[in-house]
Design a protein around this motif. Structure first.
Motif, short mmCIF file in Angstrom:
data_model
loop_
_atom_site.label_atom_id
_atom_site.label_comp_id
_atom_site.label_asym_id
_atom_site.label_seq_id
_atom_site.Cartn_x
_atom_site.Cartn_y
_atom_site.Cartn_z
N THR A 185 -0.10 17.54 -29.28
CA THR A 185 0.02 16.33 -28.47
C THR A 185 1.48 15.92 -28.25
OG1 THR A 185 -0.30 15.01 -30.48
CG2 THR A 185 -2.24 15.47 -29.13
N GLU A 186 2.40 16.49 -29.02
CA GLU A 186 3.82 16.16 -28.85
C GLU A 186 4.57 17.20 -28.02
OE1 GLU A 186 5.29 15.66 -32.80
OE2 GLU A 186 3.95 13.96 -33.22
N LEU A 187 3.88 18.23 -27.53
CA LEU A 187 4.56 19.25 -26.74
C LEU A 187 5.06 18.68 -25.43
CD1 LEU A 187 2.13 22.28 -27.20
CD2 LEU A 187 4.49 22.13 -28.04
N PRO A 188 6.25 19.12 -24.97
CA PRO A 188 6.73 18.69 -23.66
C PRO A 188 5.87 19.27 -22.55
CG PRO A 188 8.13 20.44 -24.51
CD PRO A 188 7.18 20.08 -25.61
N VAL A 189 5.90 18.62 -21.39
CA VAL A 189 5.12 19.06 -20.24
C VAL A 189 6.02 19.90 -19.32
CG1 VAL A 189 3.92 18.28 -18.15
CG2 VAL A 189 3.54 17.11 -20.34
N LEU A 190 5.50 21.04 -18.90
CA LEU A 190 6.19 21.85 -17.90
C LEU A 190 5.81 21.33 -16.52
CD1 LEU A 190 7.80 24.45 -17.05
CD2 LEU A 190 5.58 25.63 -17.06
N GLN A 191 6.80 20.98 -15.73
CA GLN A 191 6.52 20.46 -14.40
C GLN A 191 5.97 21.56 -13.50
OE1 GLN A 191 10.18 18.57 -13.05
NE2 GLN A 191 9.55 16.63 -13.97
N THR A 208 -6.37 25.50 -24.92
CA THR A 208 -5.28 26.28 -24.38
C THR A 208 -4.27 25.33 -23.75
OG1 THR A 208 -6.30 26.55 -22.20
CG2 THR A 208 -6.78 28.24 -23.83
N ILE A 209 -3.03 25.78 -23.68
CA ILE A 209 -2.01 25.09 -22.90
C ILE A 209 -1.89 25.89 -21.61
CG2 ILE A 209 0.38 24.31 -22.82
CD1 ILE A 209 0.22 24.54 -25.98
N GLU A 210 -2.07 25.22 -20.48
CA GLU A 210 -2.21 25.95 -19.23
C GLU A 210 -1.59 25.18 -18.08
OE1 GLU A 210 -6.47 26.03 -19.40
OE2 GLU A 210 -6.62 24.47 -17.86
N ALA A 211 -1.31 25.92 -17.01
CA ALA A 211 -0.85 25.32 -15.76
C ALA A 211 -1.98 25.46 -14.74
CB ALA A 211 0.40 26.01 -15.27
N PRO A 212 -2.54 24.36 -14.24
CA PRO A 212 -3.63 24.45 -13.28
C PRO A 212 -3.15 24.98 -11.93
CG PRO A 212 -2.92 22.17 -13.51
CD PRO A 212 -2.16 22.96 -14.54
N VAL A 213 -4.01 25.76 -11.28
CA VAL A 213 -3.70 26.27 -9.95
C VAL A 213 -4.09 25.23 -8.92
CG1 VAL A 213 -4.22 28.06 -8.25
CG2 VAL A 213 -3.99 28.67 -10.66
N LEU A 214 -3.14 24.84 -8.08
CA LEU A 214 -3.41 23.88 -7.02
C LEU A 214 -3.76 24.57 -5.70
CD1 LEU A 214 -0.56 21.29 -7.67
CD2 LEU A 214 -2.86 21.36 -8.66
N ARG A 215 -3.16 25.74 -5.46
CA ARG A 215 -3.38 26.40 -4.18
C ARG A 215 -2.98 27.86 -4.30
NH1 ARG A 215 0.14 27.27 -0.03
NH2 ARG A 215 1.67 25.99 -1.12
N ILE A 216 -3.78 28.74 -3.69
CA ILE A 216 -3.44 30.16 -3.57
C ILE A 216 -3.38 30.50 -2.09
CG2 ILE A 216 -4.22 32.53 -3.98
CD1 ILE A 216 -5.43 31.60 -6.60
N GLY A 217 -2.24 31.00 -1.64
CA GLY A 217 -2.08 31.32 -0.23
C GLY A 217 -2.04 30.07 0.63
N ALA A 218 -2.51 30.21 1.87
CA ALA A 218 -2.46 29.08 2.79
C ALA A 218 -3.65 28.14 2.63
CB ALA A 218 -2.40 29.59 4.24
N LEU A 227 9.17 28.96 -25.57
CA LEU A 227 9.32 27.76 -26.39
C LEU A 227 8.01 27.44 -27.11
CD1 LEU A 227 11.11 25.23 -27.11
CD2 LEU A 227 10.03 24.11 -25.15
N LEU A 228 6.88 27.62 -26.43
CA LEU A 228 5.59 27.38 -27.06
C LEU A 228 5.38 28.32 -28.24
CD1 LEU A 228 3.24 26.92 -23.97
CD2 LEU A 228 4.23 25.13 -25.41
N VAL A 229 5.70 29.60 -28.06
CA VAL A 229 5.51 30.56 -29.14
C VAL A 229 6.45 30.26 -30.30
CG1 VAL A 229 5.64 33.00 -29.76
CG2 VAL A 229 4.69 32.33 -27.55
N VAL A 243 9.54 29.06 -16.40
CA VAL A 243 8.18 29.20 -16.91
C VAL A 243 8.17 30.17 -18.09
CG1 VAL A 243 5.80 29.77 -16.34
CG2 VAL A 243 7.26 28.69 -14.62
N HIS A 244 8.89 31.29 -17.96
CA HIS A 244 9.02 32.22 -19.08
C HIS A 244 9.69 31.52 -20.27
CE1 HIS A 244 7.73 35.97 -17.16
NE2 HIS A 244 8.31 35.51 -16.06
N ASP A 245 10.70 30.71 -19.98
CA ASP A 245 11.40 30.00 -21.06
C ASP A 245 10.47 29.01 -21.75
OD1 ASP A 245 13.68 31.39 -20.33
OD2 ASP A 245 14.57 29.72 -19.22
N TYR A 246 9.64 28.31 -20.97
CA TYR A 246 8.71 27.35 -21.56
C TYR A 246 7.67 28.06 -22.42
CZ TYR A 246 5.20 23.63 -21.84
OH TYR A 246 4.29 22.71 -22.29
N GLN A 247 7.15 29.18 -21.93
CA GLN A 247 6.16 29.91 -22.71
C GLN A 247 6.77 30.41 -24.01
OE1 GLN A 247 5.51 33.27 -23.61
NE2 GLN A 247 3.40 32.87 -24.28
#
Length: 205
Positions: free
Chosen positions: A90-96, A20-30, A130-132, A124-128
């Protein structure tokens, strides 16, 4: 579209890890306590490590290759298809990394899971999207016709709807009929997009 899978190939297959191409969660809430508070709504709350938002589910590569071969009636051969898919990935751009927020838990996977529905920035919607679009181009280059039908019917890709809902699967629904539930708004911080199980991709050449 969300998957929690180890990095070892499944069933001994050489390309058996789920991609999958995914964005990892770093933090939820405080912090940890805000996330653990969700346990009042769901069973078997997932561990924070590994939480992610799926941007595109690609599936097990061997299965996707078989789906493509079947769709093209053998015109697209696995020895040609697999390197093309890997090269594209492997050539896909990275979403910051980005910030989102959530104030709702929604049922997922036919009601078996619950997830945070997340409001995300437009980029983020635009990047997704772009992936499709990139997936469309890849499949067209591989000789597929009726590509929208293929995407929605391929067991490997696993789509149930053409509409992408930004979400994070967080735990098991208490019943198969749990309704959407409002929660106190929480910010959600995401890291840079990545390919899950990237180390399982075959080397080029």
């Amino acid at each position: 579209m969300s998957c929690m899978t180890g990095s070892n190939p499944a069933g001994g297959k050489p390309h058996g890890s789920r991609i999958t191409i995914e964005a990892p969660v770093l933090r939820i809430g405080a912090g940890q306590s805000d996330y653990e508070g969700l346990s009042r709504y769901v069973d078997f709350l997932r561990k924070p490590r590994g939480l992610h938002m799926t941007l595109l589910h690609v599936g097990i590569l061997d299965d996707l290759v078989q789906d493509i071969e079947a769709w093209t009636k053998g015109m697209s051969r696995s020895e040609n298809v697999l390197p093309e898919i890997v090269g594209w990935l492997t050539e896909l751009p990275v979403l910051q990394g980005f910030l989102g927020k959530s104030d709702k838990l929604v049922p997922l996977g036919g009601g078996r899971l619950m997830g945070l529905e997340v409001d995300v920035p437009q980029e983020v919607h635009d990047y997704q999207a772009l992936l499709v679009q990139g997936l469309h181009v890849l499949l067209d280059d591989l000789g597929l016709d009726n590509i929208d039908d293929f995407i929605l019917s391929s067991p490997a890709l696993g789509y149930r709807s053409p509409r992408w809902l930004p979400h994070i699967a967080v735990g098991k629904a208490r019943t198969r009929h749990d309704p959407p539930m409002e929660i106190a708004p929480v910010p959600v911080e995401f890291g840079d997009s990545q390919i899950r199980n990237r180390d399982s991709l075959p080397l080029p050449g």
